[in-house]
Design an enzyme around this catalytic site. Structure first.
Site, mmCIF file in Angstrom:
data_model
loop_
_atom_site.group_PDB
_atom_site.id
_atom_site.type_symbol
_atom_site.label_atom_id
_atom_site.label_comp_id
_atom_site.label_asym_id
_atom_site.label_seq_id
_atom_site.Cartn_x
_atom_site.Cartn_y
_atom_site.Cartn_z
ATOM 1 N N LEU A 195 1.376 -10.247 -3.026
ATOM 2 C CA LEU A 195 2.183 -9.229 -3.702
ATOM 3 C C LEU A 195 3.385 -8.857 -2.854
ATOM 4 O O LEU A 195 3.420 -7.809 -2.230
ATOM 5 C CB LEU A 195 1.334 -7.975 -3.952
ATOM 6 C CG LEU A 195 -0.164 -8.192 -4.234
ATOM 7 C CD1 LEU A 195 -0.869 -6.852 -4.298
ATOM 8 C CD2 LEU A 195 -0.341 -8.961 -5.511
ATOM 9 N N ASP A 196 4.385 -9.734 -2.830
ATOM 10 C CA ASP A 196 5.522 -9.545 -1.942
ATOM 11 C C ASP A 196 6.734 -8.997 -2.684
ATOM 12 O O ASP A 196 7.011 -9.406 -3.810
ATOM 13 C CB ASP A 196 5.859 -10.913 -1.315
ATOM 14 C CG ASP A 196 6.730 -10.773 -0.095
ATOM 15 O OD1 ASP A 196 7.298 -11.793 0.328
ATOM 16 O OD2 ASP A 196 6.860 -9.650 0.436
ATOM 17 N N GLY A 197 7.450 -8.062 -2.061
ATOM 18 C CA GLY A 197 8.711 -7.619 -2.653
ATOM 19 C C GLY A 197 8.703 -6.191 -3.151
ATOM 20 O O GLY A 197 9.678 -5.753 -3.764
ATOM 21 N N ARG A 233 3.215 -16.592 -4.928
ATOM 22 C CA ARG A 233 3.838 -15.645 -3.999
ATOM 23 C C ARG A 233 5.171 -15.243 -4.578
ATOM 24 O O ARG A 233 6.030 -16.093 -4.788
ATOM 25 C CB ARG A 233 4.053 -16.259 -2.624
ATOM 26 C CG ARG A 233 4.578 -15.187 -1.674
ATOM 27 C CD ARG A 233 5.178 -15.718 -0.405
ATOM 28 N NE ARG A 233 5.672 -14.594 0.367
ATOM 29 C CZ ARG A 233 5.267 -14.242 1.603
ATOM 30 N NH1 ARG A 233 4.378 -14.981 2.214
ATOM 31 N NH2 ARG A 233 5.768 -13.188 2.216
ATOM 32 N N THR A 234 5.362 -13.972 -4.806
ATOM 33 C CA THR A 234 6.589 -13.502 -5.447
ATOM 34 C C THR A 234 7.685 -13.292 -4.425
ATOM 35 O O THR A 234 7.482 -13.438 -3.234
ATOM 36 C CB THR A 234 6.319 -12.187 -6.184
ATOM 37 O OG1 THR A 234 5.635 -11.317 -5.282
ATOM 38 C CG2 THR A 234 5.459 -12.437 -7.395
#
Lengths: 312, 288
Positions: B41-43, B232-233
């Protein structure tokens, strides 16, 4: 290392803060000094010319040569120390062109040599190539035999050039399962190039990430049995030292390139890819050329590596 | 009067959208559906900056997105969903941020216990995976409570990785495996000395070597099979010490959208790519 951490901006009195902080985190979670670019910028000055990180072996003359040889757009201080490549797509390339799979592999072999030369010129310290996986034994026998023969031929043919360009060769993987002549050839090549100080070429022969982790575990188990250390002493730093990549100055890749458009690791480095930037290329490996390498390197240089912490 | 019309319009559009989505999932189900999807959960922080939200609001928006994405996954028929909620490396962040993340986690974990939560709606069993000793007592206790409360659910499984890094997981598994083997060896040598003073050499060696199965028995993520897709965002293409052991043949997908911006179309695209490579990977898996 400890004094750097104590004086860092994150130092915080642990009595009031219930979670591990960089000062109280067990040392095993700290990035090791050897991996360049693993130092989060906030902890260390973002200086960096090549000389700051690399060992004393690098002479000023060589570093000057590196700066001069870099193509436009690439910054010397942001060059990856360790590049890994998964050479995928030889057989599909050959099929597209109506050639045999063997010719595909042959073309791939030539491309590897070009890349190794370019990496050596541009100051990359370690180059890993995924030549043969533990899972490739299931391929047809003729192809496997051809590949083994190809490895022997490549080592023999390029031995002189390798010595001339000061390249050090190491083969990682379960060498005991390879054919005898190849084992001897590889051992000779390693012995001959042991003292070289240029590019360190890690050739993964009969290698896989899981094999590497298992052999490290077995090696540690053996040492525990012999009383060299206790089970409680096992931590990440110890574990990393037992992996095959420990023979290199920079064991963990900064950049992984995979050709042919497939987006997976295929059991190459597993532990070592923890913080590696991955670059996928749709071209098949025999079509991989200098421009693609420059594209991969410049994509790497634009990335912001935070290692789970904060940006600068 | 207008409000009634508005709300009627809204609910009918909403149910139309639901029907369309279920139809789309039916179409996708004609091909293989992944059994296990993992998300990094990137960003969240970049999203908060972009939208000018306050500090820490990015993570809340991220949580809402997580809930909706989980619903899509379970509706599609994905049995296992893993999320990288908090890494051991994230303890390096500013203390205020770490504290607010811990508070958010505690709030949401306790929310999972409520009747109307997604966990009860979809019969989800929850596991908290990682070095839980590094968390503080309230969060750890809440996590254990949820794991116990959902232990009987078996329709789908949610694995939340907190205080997790893959290298820590592998080291811990190796440590446990070696400890167990060492104990076995000591037991068996004591027993054999008591019996007849001798055991055959091969049996001795065979029992002594550590095998892959020993590691997999002790690995935190052992409750789930290997993921089929890792999403992967925010466009970063790296694993950041997540599921290194498990993702050796997993499809890696890194959409440029930030985590709170991710939607159904990204999930569908990932599943379509999975369906493209699935036959080849199945063939390889059978060979090895």
């Amino acid at each position: 290392m400890a004094c750097l951490v104590n004086s860092s901006a994150f130092a915080f009195s642990s009595s009031s803060f219930p979670y591990p902080t960089p000062t109280t985190l067990p040392i095993k979670n700290m990035p090791s000094k050897q991996d360049a670019l693993r130092f989060p910028p906030a902890w260390k000055h973002r200086v960096t010319t090549r000389q700051t990180f690399s060992s004393d072996k690098l002479s000023p003359i060589k570093s000057m040569q590196v700066h001069e040889a870099l193509p436009e757009g690439l910054k010397p201080e942001l060059m990856p120390k360790h590049v890994a490549i998964i050479l995928d797509g030889n057989r599909r390339w050959a099929k597209e062109k109506g050639l045999s799979a063997e010719l595909g592999h042959l073309s791939g072999g030539r491309v590897i040599m070009n890349i190794a030369f370019l990496c050596n010129k541009w100051g990359v310290d370690v180059l890993s190539i995924f030549a043969f996986s533990t899972e490739n034994w299931t391929r047809p026998k003729e192809e496997v035999d051809f590949l083994m023969g190809l490895f022997e031929e490549v080592v023999q043919t390029y031995m002189d050039e390798v010595t001339r360009y000061n390249v050090k060769i190491s083969a990682i993987g379960d060498k005991s399962k390879l054919p005898e002549p190849l084992q001897e050839l590889v051992a000779t090549a390693e012995e001959k190039t042991r003292g070289n100080t240029g590019l360190h070429l890690l050739v993964a022969l009969n290698y896989s990430g899981r094999y590497d982790i298992m052999q490290a575990t077995k090696s540690i188990a053996g040492k525990v049995k012999d009383g060299i250390f206790q089970v409680e002493d096992i931590n990440e730093i110890l574990f990393e030292k037992e992996l095959k990549t420990n023979c290199a100055e920079y064991p963990n890749p900064d950049l992984l390139i995979r050709t042919s458009g497939e987006q997976r690791i295929s059991n190459f480095y597993l532990w070592q890819l923890a913080y590696t930037e991955i670059f996928f290329l749709k071209k098949k490996f025999p079509d991989f050329n200098e421009e693609d390498l420059i594209e991969a390197l410049s994509s790497f240089q634009k990335r912001e590596r935070r290692y789970g912490g904060n940006n600068t | 009067m207008e409000n009634k019309i508005e709300s009627y319009a809204r609910s009918s559009v909403g149910s139309l959208v639901n029907h369309m989505r279920r139809l789309l999932f039916r179409v996708l189900s004609t091909g293989p559906i992944p059994n296990h999807i993992a998300f990094i959960l990137d960003g969240n922080r970049r999203y908060a900056k972009k939208q000018n939200l306050g500090e820490g609001m990015g993570h809340r928006a991220g949580f809402v997105t997580l809930m909706s994405l989980m619903k899509y996954c379970y509706e599609l028929g994905v049995k296992y969903v893993t999320v990288y909620a908090f890494s051991i490396d994230n303890f390096k962040r500013r203390p205020e941020e770490v504290q607010s993340l811990m508070d958010l986690m505690l709030e949401k974990i306790e929310g999972l216990l409520k009747e109307e939560s997604i966990v009860n709606q979809y019969g989800v069993r929850v596991y908290f995976v990682g070095n839980l000793k590094l968390l503080n007592a309230p969060v750890r206790d809440a996590a254990e409570k949820v794991m116990k409360a959902t232990a009987n659910n078996n329709k789908s499984i949610l694995l939340i990785c907190v205080a997790y890094t893959s290298t820590d997981e592998i080291t811990h598994a190796a440590q446990e495996a070696i400890d167990e083997k060492w104990g076995e060896i000591q037991e068996s040598s004591k027993a054999s000395i008591a019996q007849n003073g001798e055991i055959s050499q091969e049996k001795h060696e065979g029992n002594r070597t550590i095998k892959v199965a020993d590691i997999e028995r002790h690995i935190y993520m052992g409750v789930a099979p290997d993921p089929d897709i890792l999403v992967r965002t925010s466009g970063e293409t790296r694993l950041s010490n997540f599921l290194l052991w498990q993702t050796s043949t997993c499809l890696l997908y890194s959409p440029k959208a930030l985590w709170p911006e991710i939607g159904l179309r990204h999930l569908v695209w990932a599943v379509l790519n999975f369906q493209r490579v699935h036959p080849y990977l199945e063939k390889r898996r059978k060979q090895v």
